[in-house]
Design an enzyme around this catalytic site. Structure first.
Site, PDB file in Angstrom:
ATOM      1  N   THR A 158      -3.480  -2.911  -0.405  1.00  0.00           N
ATOM      2  CA  THR A 158      -2.013  -3.014  -0.460  1.00  0.00           C
ATOM      3  C   THR A 158      -1.661  -4.290  -1.226  1.00  0.00           C
ATOM      4  OG1 THR A 158      -2.059  -3.956   1.781  1.00  0.00           O
ATOM      5  CG2 THR A 158      -1.524  -1.611   1.579  1.00  0.00           C
ATOM      6  N   LYS A 184      -9.974  -3.917   3.460  1.00  0.00           N
ATOM      7  CA  LYS A 184      -8.737  -4.393   2.878  1.00  0.00           C
ATOM      8  C   LYS A 184      -8.019  -5.193   3.946  1.00  0.00           C
ATOM      9  CE  LYS A 184      -4.969  -3.039   3.307  1.00  0.00           C
ATOM     10  NZ  LYS A 184      -3.756  -3.390   4.164  1.00  0.00           N
ATOM     11  N   THR A 195      -3.600  -5.866  10.394  1.00  0.00           N
ATOM     12  CA  THR A 195      -3.475  -5.035   9.203  1.00  0.00           C
ATOM     13  C   THR A 195      -4.690  -5.211   8.338  1.00  0.00           C
ATOM     14  OG1 THR A 195      -1.112  -4.944   9.134  1.00  0.00           O
ATOM     15  CG2 THR A 195      -2.200  -4.569   7.096  1.00  0.00           C
ATOM     16  N   GLU A 281      -2.120 -13.386   1.904  1.00  0.00           N
ATOM     17  CA  GLU A 281      -1.030 -13.285   0.935  1.00  0.00           C
ATOM     18  C   GLU A 281      -0.581 -14.666   0.451  1.00  0.00           C
ATOM     19  OE1 GLU A 281       0.866  -9.076   2.457  1.00  0.00           O
ATOM     20  OE2 GLU A 281       1.603 -10.947   3.307  1.00  0.00           O
ATOM     21  N   ASN A 403       6.334 -11.393   1.046  1.00  0.00           N
ATOM     22  CA  ASN A 403       6.832 -10.676   2.221  1.00  0.00           C
ATOM     23  C   ASN A 403       8.345 -10.525   2.233  1.00  0.00           C
ATOM     24  OD1 ASN A 403       4.553  -9.970   4.215  1.00  0.00           O
ATOM     25  ND2 ASN A 403       4.011 -12.000   3.443  1.00  0.00           N
ATOM     26  N   SER A 408      10.476  -3.706  -1.945  1.00  0.00           N
ATOM     27  CA  SER A 408      11.248  -3.541  -3.173  1.00  0.00           C
ATOM     28  C   SER A 408      10.351  -3.438  -4.390  1.00  0.00           C
ATOM     29  CB  SER A 408      12.213  -4.696  -3.342  1.00  0.00           C
ATOM     30  OG  SER A 408      11.523  -5.929  -3.355  1.00  0.00           O
TER      31      SER A 408
END
Length: 408
Positions: A158, A184, A195, A281, A403, A408
């Site tokens: 992702t 992942k 996650t 991230e 995040n 979007s």
């Protein structure tokens, strides 16, 4: 965990189809705009299976389906995986969609649907667009090559920036056994589980119950010892498939080569866990916190995870600020038993606190150390014999940006 066995060797190529009898592939089916988003992992024969799953009370339909296979059948022959949509909080239709993915995968490969696991990752609360998924399943042609495994590892991503693969070989009953894995995970990483999707393959012969016990113990000190942002997701899991194609006598705790297998499974799991933490991230640095001298090992891990998960510690590392006060504060609110007058803290090799009090150190040298891509913090509590390690990453401007615009 004992790791006295010395015969473990890393496998060049690092891919989940290196163990005998496994094939994989990933394709673009249309859930995402361009990137690969559908993948399958298949064993030639039904494999013993073990799994660990999110502790979030809200659990996605694919996870529920897969958990039933693991717990009821104790065998698995294929796993169908999609990214781009989590199929979580999607009601009765979400469960029907997960079951349909399971059924169509079984039909595609001529196996029982009761031997198919389903995994999904992506946005929560949006119904799955099944048309591209179903047509994509028909196009899946797994292979036992590096290319197929790379495509698989790409299709499960992702917000990850890199694929995560590792593999090791060992010996059981004089036969070569491979343990390999791909995963992942980049955000919402606060396992128990989180996650992340992890898939581990091995050609070792081992019954599911023994494999489950081994995975659970190893998960506690690997996948459950990482944190990125403290959030726990709805979907994710680690699965281990063992198809027995190596031809060894079935492994069990009293088998003379049990420790060799455990070492391989532990090392693969730890490699993947650290890769996930490093790829948090927006992250620029992997942070390792090692705690020794705790009352128990579980207390040590609790403290280590609290420190590495502290937003203030993470931002200090990002800013290359030797602010050890944030570290000792996190130790104090961890909930573990500590004596503030016996704590020593090191950042890299630089001692910054002894017996709970500051010592003179070079701010310049510590700042230079904190600019490295991997940062280690050691905490000695002098309160017992417990040891533990946790991994995480720094907290950066990019984490907020990623995040803030995820949908979007």
């Amino acid at each position: 965990m004992a790791v006295a066995v010395q015969q473990l060797k890393r496998v060049a190529g690092k891919n989940i189809v290196t163990p005998k009898g496994f094939k994989a592939v990933g394709i673009h089916c249309g859930l995402k705009h361009k990137k690969y988003d559908l993948a399958v992992l298949v064993s030639e024969v039904p494999a013993s299976v073990a799994g660990v799953f999110t502790t979030n009370a809200i659990q996605a339909a694919p996870l529920i389906v897969t958990k039933e296979v693991v717990q009821q059948q104790k065998q698995m022959q294929a796993v169908i995986v999609n990214s781009g949509n989590a199929n979580a909080c999607t009601g009765k239709q979400g469960m029907l969609d997960a079951l349909l993915m399971q059924e169509k995968t079984a039909e595609k490969f001529g196996i029982s649907s009761l031997l198919v696991g389903v995994a999904s990752t992506g946005v929560i609360g949006e119904k799955m667009n099944m048309k591209p998924v179903l047509s994509g399943i028909e196009k899946l042609n797994p292979v036992d090559s590096l290319e197929g495994s790379i495509q698989f590892s790409q299709a499960i991503l992702t917000t990850d920036t890199v694929t995560k693969n590792t593999a090791y070989r060992t010996e059981v009953d004089g036969k070569e056994v491979i343990v390999a894995g791909t995963a992942k995970g980049s955000g919402m990483i606060e396992p128990n589980m989180a996650t992340m999707l992890g898939f581990i393959t091995t050609d070792a012969a081992i019954e599911s119950d023994h494999l489950q016990n081994a995975l659970k113990a190893i998960t506690d000190v690997t996948f459950n010892a990482i944190t990125v942002d403290g959030d726990t997701s709805t979907n994710d899991m680690v699965l281990v498939l063992a198809n027995g194609k190596a031809g060894n006598e079935p492994l069990h705790p009293d088998h003379p080569d049990w420790e060799a297998f455990i070492q391989a499974l532990h090392t693969v799991s730890q490699d993947l866990a650290k890769m996930i933490a490093k790829d948090g991230e927006g992250a620029t640095k992997l942070i390792e916190v090692e705690v020794s001298g705790a009352v128990t090992a579980s207390e040590a891990r609790k403290i280590a995870k609290t420190v590495v998960g502290s937003p203030l510690v993470k931002t200090a590392v990002f800013g290359c600020d030797a602010n050890w006060g944030r570290v000792i504060a996190a130790i104090g609110y961890s909930g573990a038993a500590v004596n503030p007058n016996t704590i020593t803290i090191k950042i890299g090799e630089h001692v910054v606190v002894t017996n709970g009090e500051p010592v003179v150190f070079s701010e310049e040298l510590v700042m230079l150390y904190l600019k490295q891509p991997e940062v280690k913090i050691h905490v000695e509590l002098n309160n017992g014999n417990g040891k533990g390690i946790a991994w995480g990453c720094d907290l950066t401007y990019d984490y907020v940006q990623i995040n803030a615009s995820y949908r979007s």
